[in-house]
Design a protein around this motif. Structure first.
Motif: not given
Length: 540
Positions: A170-174, A241-244, A311-318
Motif C-alpha cells: 500500500a505504501a509503495t503502491g502510492a 507511512t501508507a496513510l500519508g 518505517a518509524c522514520v518514514t512515518a514520523t517524517g510523513t
C-alpha cells in the motif's frame, strides 16, 4: 532461530561440506538496507551528499536482492521452510525486499537509470512483491491454523511478518499511482492499496494483541527472539507511512470531498497510530537493553531492528511534512541517525558472520562424499567381526544398544530421546522438538552459540538443501543426564554428533551438542589399530 527446517542441522562451522541453508530471514537484510536509502529520500530536511550516498546504498540493496534470490531459489527449500512453524513466518521478508528495492528505484534510482526505466522496474518489483505478499498473508495463517501446532507462549514478533507485506504494498503502491493511466486504472490501484492497508493493519493489531498477551502471561523472551519484538514497530510505522502516501496521491484519483477525507485520515489516524508505535518502541527498547545486558548473540533476527526503525522514520517524517511540526522533524532526524548507526552495526556483524561460514574447497567435498558413500554402504550391512572363537555376525549398533523398556526405570526418557532422533530422520519438526522444555537452552561449544527457548532451537535447526540422514549409534545415561551418539550425513557426507541432554520434569532443559568430522586413519598407526565393528565413519 528460522531459523528455514524440519530436520536437525549441525552448526554451520561444524560441517565442512554442507552449506548453511539460506533462510528467508536473510531477505530482511535487503529490507533494512533498502529502507536506509528510501528513508533518506523522504526526510523533511536533507543534507549535502545524503541523496548520493542513499543512491549507492539502494544499488547495494538491489544487488543483494539478486544474490539472495538466486541462492534461495537454487536451494529448492520452500516446501521444507513452509513445514516449519517458525521459519514459515519469515516468508513475508522476500516480498517486502522486492517492494523496498522497487520503491527505491522511483525515489532514488531514477537519477541514475532515468524515470521511464525506474517506473518499469518499480512496476515489475511491485507487482511481484504484492502477489507474493498476498499469497504469504493468506497461506501462512492457513498453515498456522491447519498444520502447525503452537504452545500457549509461542507468539513472537515473527508472526507479524506474513501480514505486513500488504501494508508495504500500500505504501509503495502510492508511488505508482501518478504513473498509472487516469480514470479506472488509477482509481483501482488507489482503492486496492487502501484495501491492502486495511488487511495488514487489522491483522497486525490482532497479532500484536497475541504478542502482548504472551509477554505479560509468560516468561520474558530471551536471546535471538527479542529483536523480533521490534517488528511490531515496523508494522505500525508502515501503516502511518501508507496513510500519508496514499493521501498525497488521492486527489488525482478521488473526487475532492473524498480526497480531503483521506488527508484528514492520514493526519488524525496517523498521529493516533504513531502514538501507539512510540509505546511499542519504548517496550522494545527496554526488552532489548535488558537482553543485551544478559548477552545477545548475533542471529539473522538482528535485522529486525533495522526495517522497523526505518518505517518509524518514514512515518514520523510523513507526519512532520503534513503538519509542519518542528518537534516531529527533529524526531525524524534523530531516528534516522539511530537507523544509520544500527544498520552499520548489524551489517558489520552480518559480514563477519558470513566470512566465518565460508565453504571448504570443492575437492575436499568430493573426497569426503566418496569416502562417506562407502562408509554408508558398509554401515547399512551387518558386520562380520573376527574374534578368537571365530567369526561372529554382529547386528547394527543401534539395535545392540536397545533395552527392554519394561525393565528400565528410565524407559520414558529413553523413549523420548529415541523418538527425537526418529523424528529428525523423518523430518517431523514438531515431534523432534517435543522433548524440549519451553525455556530449554541449546549450546554449540565449538561455535560459541547459545539458543534460548524451544522456538529459537527449532528455528535455528533450519532445513538444509542436502539430503540428510540420522543414524543413532547409542544412548547412554540415567537420571537427568543422557548422552546420544549419532552420525548425521549430508548428501552422504558424515559428521559425528554427540548430544548431552539434561532433563527436568521429563523435558530437556539444557542440551550441549558437539560435532566432529571423520578423518582417515594414518598409516603409522595401522599396526596398532583394528577396525571398529560397525562404528567406522570416515575411512578412505
Amino acid at each position: 532461530m528460522d531459523l528455514s527446517l524440519p530436520t536437525r542441522p549441525s552448526p554451520p562451522a561444524a560441517h565442512p561440506a554442507a552449506r548453511p541453508l539460506l533462510g528467508p530471514t536473510w531477505f530482511a537484510a535487503v529490507m533494512g538496507t533498502g529502507i536506509v536509502a528510501n528513508a533518506a529520500a523522504t526526510l523533511p530536511r536533507t543534507f549535502p551528499g545524503l541523496r548520493a550516498a542513499a543512491t549507492v546504498v539502494w544499488a547495494g540493496a538491489g544487488i543483494l536482492l539478486v544474490v539472495l534470490a538466486a541462492r534461495y531459489l537454487r536451494q529448492r527449500a520452500i516446501r521444507s521452510h513452509a513445514a516449519d512453524p517458525v521459519m514459515a513466518q519469515f516468508f513475508g521478508a522476500p516480498p517486502m525486499a522486492l517492494l523496498t528495492v522497487g520503491a527505491g528505484a522511483l525515489l532514488l534510482g531514477k537519477d541514475v537509470i532515468g524515470l521511464d526505466v525506474a517506473v518499469g522496474v518499480d512496476w515489475v518489483l511491485w507487482l511481484t512483491g504484492t502477489a507474493l505478499g498476498l499469497v504469504t498473508a493468506c497461506t501462512v495463517p492457513y498453515l498456522m491454523v491447519t498444520r502447525h501446532r503452537f504452545a500457549p507462549d509461542a507468539a513472537f514478533g515473527g508472526w507479524l511478518m506474513p501480514v505486513v507485506p500488504p501494508m508495504v504494498s500500500a505504501a509503495t503502491g502510492a508511488l505508482l499511482v501518478p504513473h498509472t493511466p487516469a480514470g479506472q486504472p488509477r482509481l483501482t490501484l488507489l482503492l486496492g492499496c487502501y484495501a491492502m492497508l486495511g488487511l495488514g493493519l487489522i491483522a497486525t493489531l490482532l497479532v500484536l494483541a497475541m504478542i502482548y498477551g504472551r509477554l505479560v502471561h509468560h516468561e520474558v523472551p530471551t536471546g535471538a527472539t527479542v529483536p523480533t519484538v521490534w517488528i511490531g514497530l515496523g508494522a505500525l510505522g508502515q501503516s502511518v507511512t501508507a496513510l500519508g502516501a496514499l493521501a498525497s496521491v488521492a486527489p488525482g484519483a478521488l473526487p475532492a470531498p473524498y480526497a480531503r477525507g483521506t488527508a484528514v485520515l492520514a493526519l488524525l489516524g496517523g498521529i493516533v497510530v504513531w502514538g501507539f508505535a512510540m509505546l511499542w518502541l519504548a517496550l522494545a527498547t527496554g526488552l532489548t537493553v535488558r537482553t543485551i545486558r544478559a548477552g545477545l548473540p548475533f542471529a539473522p533476527t538482528w535485522w529486525s531492528f533495522i526495517f522497523p526503525v526505518g518505517a518509524c522514520v518514514t512515518a514520523t517524517g510523513t507526519l512532520a511534512t503534513r503538519t509542519g511540526s518542528a518537534p516531529l522533524g527533529w524526531t525524524t532526524a534523530a531516528l534516522y541517525t539511530a537507523l544509520v548507526f544500527a544498520w552499520l552495526v548489524v551489517a558489520g556483524r552480518s559480514l563477519r558472520h558470513t566470512t566465518q561460514h565460508v565453504r571448504r574447497p570443492a575437492g575436499q567435498v568430493v573426497d569426503r562424499q566418496r569416502r562417506a558413500h562407502d562408509d554408508e554402504r558398509d554401515r547399512r550391512r551387518s558386520h562380520t567381526v573376527e574374534r578368537a572363537s571365530g567369526p561372529v555376525q554382529e547386528r547394527p549398533v543401534p539395535r545392540a544398544h536397545r533395552r527392554d523398556h519394561a525393565m528400565d526405570p528410565h524407559s520414558g526418557i529413553r523413549a523420548a530421546i529415541e523418538e527425537h532422533w526418529r523424528a529428525s530422520e523423518r523430518g517431523d519438526i514438531d515431534a523432534e522438538h517435543a522433548v524440549y522444555a519451553q525455556d530449554a537452552v541449546l549450546d554449540y561449544p565449538q561455535s560459541g552459540e547459545r539458543f534460548r527457548g524451544r522456538a529459537a532451537i527449532s528455528a535455528q535447526r533450519g532445513g538444509h538443501a542436502a539430503d540428510r540422514h540420522f543414524a543413532l549409534r547409542r544412548i547412554v545415561g540415567g537420571g537427568d543426564l543422557w548422552v546420544s551418539e549419532c552420525v548425521i550425513t549430508y548428501d552422504g557426507v558424515p559428521t559425528v554428533s554427540v548430544s548431552v541432554m539434561e532433563f527436568a520434569g521429563g523435558h530437556v532443559v539444557h542440551e550441549t551438542q558437539y560435532f566432529a568430522d571423520p578423518f582417515a586413519a594414518p598409516e603409522s598407526r595401522a599396526a596398532l589399530a583394528e577396525r571398529m565393528p560397525g562404528r567406522g565413519v570416515g575411512e578412505a
